[in-house]
Design a protein around this motif. Structure first.
Motif, mmCIF file in Angstrom:
data_model
loop_
_atom_site.group_PDB
_atom_site.id
_atom_site.type_symbol
_atom_site.label_atom_id
_atom_site.label_comp_id
_atom_site.label_asym_id
_atom_site.label_seq_id
_atom_site.Cartn_x
_atom_site.Cartn_y
_atom_site.Cartn_z
ATOM 1 N N THR A 25 -2.611 5.097 -11.461
ATOM 2 C CA THR A 25 -1.909 6.241 -10.539
ATOM 3 C C THR A 25 -0.935 6.716 -11.196
ATOM 4 O O THR A 25 -0.200 7.913 -10.743
ATOM 5 C CB THR A 25 -1.706 5.594 -9.190
ATOM 6 O OG1 THR A 25 -1.058 4.753 -9.198
ATOM 7 C CG2 THR A 25 -3.299 5.509 -8.550
ATOM 8 N N TRP A 26 -0.130 6.011 -11.897
ATOM 9 C CA TRP A 26 1.429 6.529 -12.600
ATOM 10 C C TRP A 26 0.865 7.198 -14.055
ATOM 11 O O TRP A 26 1.919 7.611 -14.689
ATOM 12 C CB TRP A 26 2.406 5.431 -12.865
ATOM 13 C CG TRP A 26 2.840 4.924 -11.489
ATOM 14 C CD1 TRP A 26 2.841 5.229 -10.249
ATOM 15 C CD2 TRP A 26 3.508 3.682 -11.568
ATOM 16 N NE1 TRP A 26 3.327 4.402 -9.661
ATOM 17 C CE2 TRP A 26 3.852 3.300 -10.052
ATOM 18 C CE3 TRP A 26 3.829 2.654 -12.496
ATOM 19 C CZ2 TRP A 26 4.743 2.228 -9.741
ATOM 20 C CZ3 TRP A 26 4.676 1.437 -12.117
ATOM 21 C CH2 TRP A 26 4.925 1.380 -10.646
ATOM 22 N N VAL A 27 -0.549 7.482 -14.287
ATOM 23 C CA VAL A 27 -0.608 8.109 -15.717
ATOM 24 C C VAL A 27 -0.087 9.180 -16.012
ATOM 25 O O VAL A 27 0.498 9.360 -17.207
ATOM 26 C CB VAL A 27 -2.264 7.985 -15.687
ATOM 27 C CG1 VAL A 27 -2.701 9.206 -14.798
ATOM 28 C CG2 VAL A 27 -2.683 8.144 -17.179
ATOM 29 N N ASP A 28 0.212 10.182 -15.125
ATOM 30 C CA ASP A 28 0.930 11.491 -15.550
ATOM 31 C C ASP A 28 2.292 11.240 -15.781
ATOM 32 O O ASP A 28 2.992 12.228 -16.339
ATOM 33 C CB ASP A 28 0.923 12.521 -14.231
ATOM 34 C CG ASP A 28 -0.641 13.074 -14.069
ATOM 35 O OD1 ASP A 28 -1.513 12.694 -15.178
ATOM 36 O OD2 ASP A 28 -0.888 13.486 -12.821
ATOM 37 N N TYR A 55 0.775 -1.068 -0.046
ATOM 38 C CA TYR A 55 0.049 -0.207 0.007
ATOM 39 C C TYR A 55 0.760 1.555 -0.032
ATOM 40 O O TYR A 55 1.820 1.362 0.851
ATOM 41 C CB TYR A 55 -0.840 -0.104 1.300
ATOM 42 C CG TYR A 55 -1.764 1.333 1.465
ATOM 43 C CD1 TYR A 55 -2.997 1.396 0.449
ATOM 44 C CD2 TYR A 55 -1.308 2.431 2.140
ATOM 45 C CE1 TYR A 55 -3.643 2.789 0.458
ATOM 46 C CE2 TYR A 55 -1.990 3.638 2.069
ATOM 47 C CZ TYR A 55 -3.280 3.767 1.439
ATOM 48 O OH TYR A 55 -3.992 4.878 1.377
ATOM 49 N N LYS A 56 0.742 2.107 -0.985
ATOM 50 C CA LYS A 56 0.896 3.435 -0.962
ATOM 51 C C LYS A 56 -0.069 4.460 -1.049
ATOM 52 O O LYS A 56 -0.905 4.328 -1.862
ATOM 53 C CB LYS A 56 2.061 3.578 -2.075
ATOM 54 C CG LYS A 56 3.292 2.750 -1.919
ATOM 55 C CD LYS A 56 4.262 2.888 -3.276
ATOM 56 C CE LYS A 56 5.227 2.052 -3.089
ATOM 57 N NZ LYS A 56 6.360 2.332 -4.377
ATOM 58 N N GLU A 57 0.012 5.657 -0.207
ATOM 59 C CA GLU A 57 -1.224 6.494 -0.436
ATOM 60 C C GLU A 57 -0.995 7.429 -1.720
ATOM 61 O O GLU A 57 -2.192 7.483 -2.443
ATOM 62 C CB GLU A 57 -0.633 7.747 0.595
ATOM 63 C CG GLU A 57 -1.742 8.703 0.675
ATOM 64 C CD GLU A 57 -1.766 9.661 1.726
ATOM 65 O OE1 GLU A 57 -1.948 10.995 1.578
ATOM 66 O OE2 GLU A 57 -1.302 9.200 3.030
ATOM 67 N N SER A 58 0.131 7.265 -2.579
ATOM 68 C CA SER A 58 0.182 7.982 -3.741
ATOM 69 C C SER A 58 -0.265 7.075 -4.773
ATOM 70 O O SER A 58 -0.700 7.366 -5.673
ATOM 71 C CB SER A 58 1.383 8.147 -4.312
ATOM 72 O OG SER A 58 2.281 6.901 -4.282
ATOM 73 N N GLU A 59 -0.698 5.549 -4.572
ATOM 74 C CA GLU A 59 -1.303 4.812 -5.343
ATOM 75 C C GLU A 59 -2.760 4.296 -5.025
ATOM 76 O O GLU A 59 -3.430 3.431 -5.516
ATOM 77 C CB GLU A 59 -0.580 3.555 -5.499
ATOM 78 C CG GLU A 59 0.724 3.752 -6.226
ATOM 79 C CD GLU A 59 1.843 2.639 -6.122
ATOM 80 O OE1 GLU A 59 1.396 1.536 -5.729
ATOM 81 O OE2 GLU A 59 3.027 2.675 -6.346
#
Length: 306
Positions: free
Chosen positions: A220-223, A149-153
């Motif tokens: 979540t890595w789309v950018d 788990y990562k908050e950014s994901e």
């Protein structure tokens, strides 16, 4: 053999994910490599499949000994890897996993991507998967192992500055535009008496976790990847493969040689010894009366997240 079909929706289009998939797999593999474990890319080249035609073939070695449960470590050497072969005929892919000295073990994953919310019940065009064997995996709400788990994901917190998409909310799969679905038909087989059900269920649970983590990351890595051309992402893939291979190999070379595992002894039950022989594992105190030996070369058996 245990067959299940997984359907994972994402707020992307199939054309976008052609880039996102390659970016995610390359970055994910690099992140998961180190300490003598991870993903080593052996081959990545154009190839012609006898049935599906022109595509991209990749072959990888996945080193994962520390990730195995204790009951399974007893049957594998200390330097243990799974061979992955994948054919990419986007939007259709085939991935096969094998272990050379466990010929009774195989995993085959067929994947098809479509611009819908997972409502195609015969996406592979042959025999529809029985409803009880179909599972929807929700990248927003389904749990993943805490260590991943990562908050950014976290899709409930994610927002893309390039696309304006996110965060996702409950029920998003019914009304979000754009939306696509990754359909995965997974067959896992470990035909060894006494171990089959436990092993096949364990493998499917691991696959579910990998699929959830990988698809969350792709979104979540789309950018990071949105706007890249196909040539751009292939160049990125090559750079990351070299970096990943270097991490795996350097860690293996700097580790001191491991002591061999103690041989199996007569304390193992008759049933277990027979099972071990079926898997190609020979016990120290019980020579094989037939004189047969373990396989000398890898046997290909019928995707790393996709």
């Amino acid at each position: 053999m245990l067959l299940k079909e997984y359907r994972i929706c994402m707020p992307l289009t199939v054309e976008e994910y052609r880039i996102g998939q390659l970016y995610m797999i390359s970055k994910h593999s690099c992140e998961q490599s180190g300490g003598g474990e991870g993903v080593e890319v052996v081959k990545n080249e154009s190839d012609t499949h006898p049935e599906y035609g022109r595509g991209q073939l990749t072959e990888k070695r996945i080193y994962l000994n520390s990730k195995l449960p204790a009951w399974l470590k007893a049957f594998v050497p200390r330097v243990f890897y799974v061979t992955e072969k994948a054919w990419n005929f986007y939007p259709f892919t085939i991935t096969e996993y094998s272990v050379s000295y466990l010929p009774k073990f195989s995993i085959r994953i067929e994947t098809r991507f479509e611009n819908n919310n997972g409502d195609n019940n015969n996406v592979f065009g042959d025999t529809p998967t029985q409803a009880e064997n179909v599972s929807f995996l929700d990248i927003l709400s389904d749990p993943i192992p805490e260590k991943h788990y990562k908050e950014s994901e976290d899709l409930s917190r994610w927002q893309s500055s390039k696309t304006g998409r996110g965060p996702l909310e409950k029920g998003w799969r019914d009304n979000h535009k754009p939306i696509m679905c990754s359909y995965k038909r997974v067959q896992c087989s470990f035909e060894v008496y006494g171990f089959q059900t436990r092993t096949e269920e364990f493998v499917h649970k691991i696959i579910q976790d990998i699929l959830l983590v990988g698809h969350r990351q792709a979104v979540t890595w789309v950018d990071e990847w949105h706007g890249l051309s196909y040539e751009d992402v292939r160049e990125y893939e090559q750079v990351m493969q070299e970096k990943t291979n270097s991490k795996v190999k350097s860690s293996q070379n700097t580790h001191s040689p491991a002591l061999p595992r103690p041989p199996f002894s007569r304390s193992i039950s008759v049933t277990d010894e027979r099972s071990l022989k079926k898997m190609g594992v020979t016990t120290a105190a019980m020579p094989d009366p037939s004189g047969s030996s373990r396989p000398k070369s890898p046997i290909r058996l019928n995707s790393t997240p996709e």
